[in-house]
Design an enzyme around this catalytic site. Sequence first.
Site, short mmCIF file in Angstrom:
data_model
loop_
_atom_site.label_atom_id
_atom_site.label_comp_id
_atom_site.label_asym_id
_atom_site.label_seq_id
_atom_site.Cartn_x
_atom_site.Cartn_y
_atom_site.Cartn_z
N LYS A 65 49.87 35.05 39.53
CA LYS A 65 49.17 35.55 40.81
C LYS A 65 49.84 34.47 41.92
CE LYS A 65 45.42 37.65 38.65
NZ LYS A 65 44.09 37.17 37.92
N GLN B 111 38.85 34.45 38.63
CA GLN B 111 39.09 34.83 37.34
C GLN B 111 37.99 34.83 35.97
OE1 GLN B 111 42.38 35.59 36.84
NE2 GLN B 111 41.79 36.39 34.75
N ASP C 289 39.07 42.03 44.18
CA ASP C 289 38.90 42.48 42.77
C ASP C 289 38.07 43.69 42.81
OD1 ASP C 289 39.88 41.20 40.45
OD2 ASP C 289 38.52 39.48 40.66
N1 GUN Z 1 40.25 38.78 33.93
C1 GUN Z 1 40.79 39.87 33.58
N2 GUN Z 1 41.36 40.88 34.21
C2 GUN Z 1 40.63 40.44 35.27
C3 GUN Z 1 40.64 40.87 36.83
O1 GUN Z 1 41.21 41.93 37.07
N3 GUN Z 1 39.91 40.06 37.71
C4 GUN Z 1 39.30 39.00 37.29
N4 GUN Z 1 38.71 38.34 38.34
N5 GUN Z 1 39.19 38.34 36.20
C5 GUN Z 1 39.84 39.44 35.18
#
Ligand code: GUN
Length: 296
Positions: free
Chosen positions: A54, A98, A121
């Site tokens: 990211k 995350q 998200d």
């Molecule tokens: N963990 C796995 N996929 C995601 C996601 O799309 N967003 C977040 N914040 N954590 C994740």
Amino acid sequence: MSARLIDGKAIAEQINAETAAAIVRLKTERKITPGLAVVLVGENPASLAYVSSKDKMCARLGMHSVRINLPATTTQAQLLAKINDLNSDRTIHGILVQAPLPSQISEEAIFATITPSKDVDGFHPLNVGKLALGDETGFAPCTPAGVHQLLIRSDVKIEGAHVVVLGRSRIVGRPVSLILSQKSSNANATVTVAHSRSRDLAGVCRSADILVAAIGVPHFVKADMVRDGAVVIDVGINRVEDKTIEKGYRLVGDVDFAPVSQKASLITPVPGGVGPMTIAMLMHNTYRAAVNSIAS
Ligand code: GUN
């Protein structure tokens, strides 16, 4: 039938190029640089890998990014305080914490504390509600939005199709079902959400024109669960041990790829299918959050 591959990497690149161009315009015309904060608690190896990709993508697309690494012993109160700081930071338009989080922290409490306008998200209850209502001013979660774009940009006819979503998670299964059943010419599907307790799961899957596998079990979907000519989207990213390669594991999806690709008409590979789309949609959502900040 032998399936054509849906190239998620190429489609994600297309979306990233669109986002990068839009960011250039935003910077020159409005003097705003979209900013994303990514918060990682602990050192889960898969999460570390996602978080650094990211960061890299933000830099590539000309976004400002802040990475916050907190120890696995962080308390919920400490994490909430950090989120409150980011909520009031005007250089940050999107916040991502995350998942999964350590067990002393409630994910629900964290996601509900992120300001909805920065919730790129799409996990805040307000954004979940907007998605359920078909209100496009909210943010849809990135992986489900990526699945939708893969279908649209591969010219798959969603309208009228029977979509079976295997899995009912908050992050993937449930929001995919909401997006594809929306009253819209890009959706309008008949959606069945199937899960571990569904009766005749194989039969339900065989009735799908489009099968979205998001159950988190390596190679769960076998060839006898797929109808000839179906479109198969594999959301699974599972690490399975493989001592023959240096890192000791390889990534496999929820679909038993080789035999299923003999029956499907279109299929996503793992890696290189849904994975790159999640980040592309995160970048797109962060750009949108920055644009929305102008009016507010
Ligand atoms: N963990 C796995 N996929 C995601 C996601 O799309 N967003 C977040 N914040 N954590 C994740």
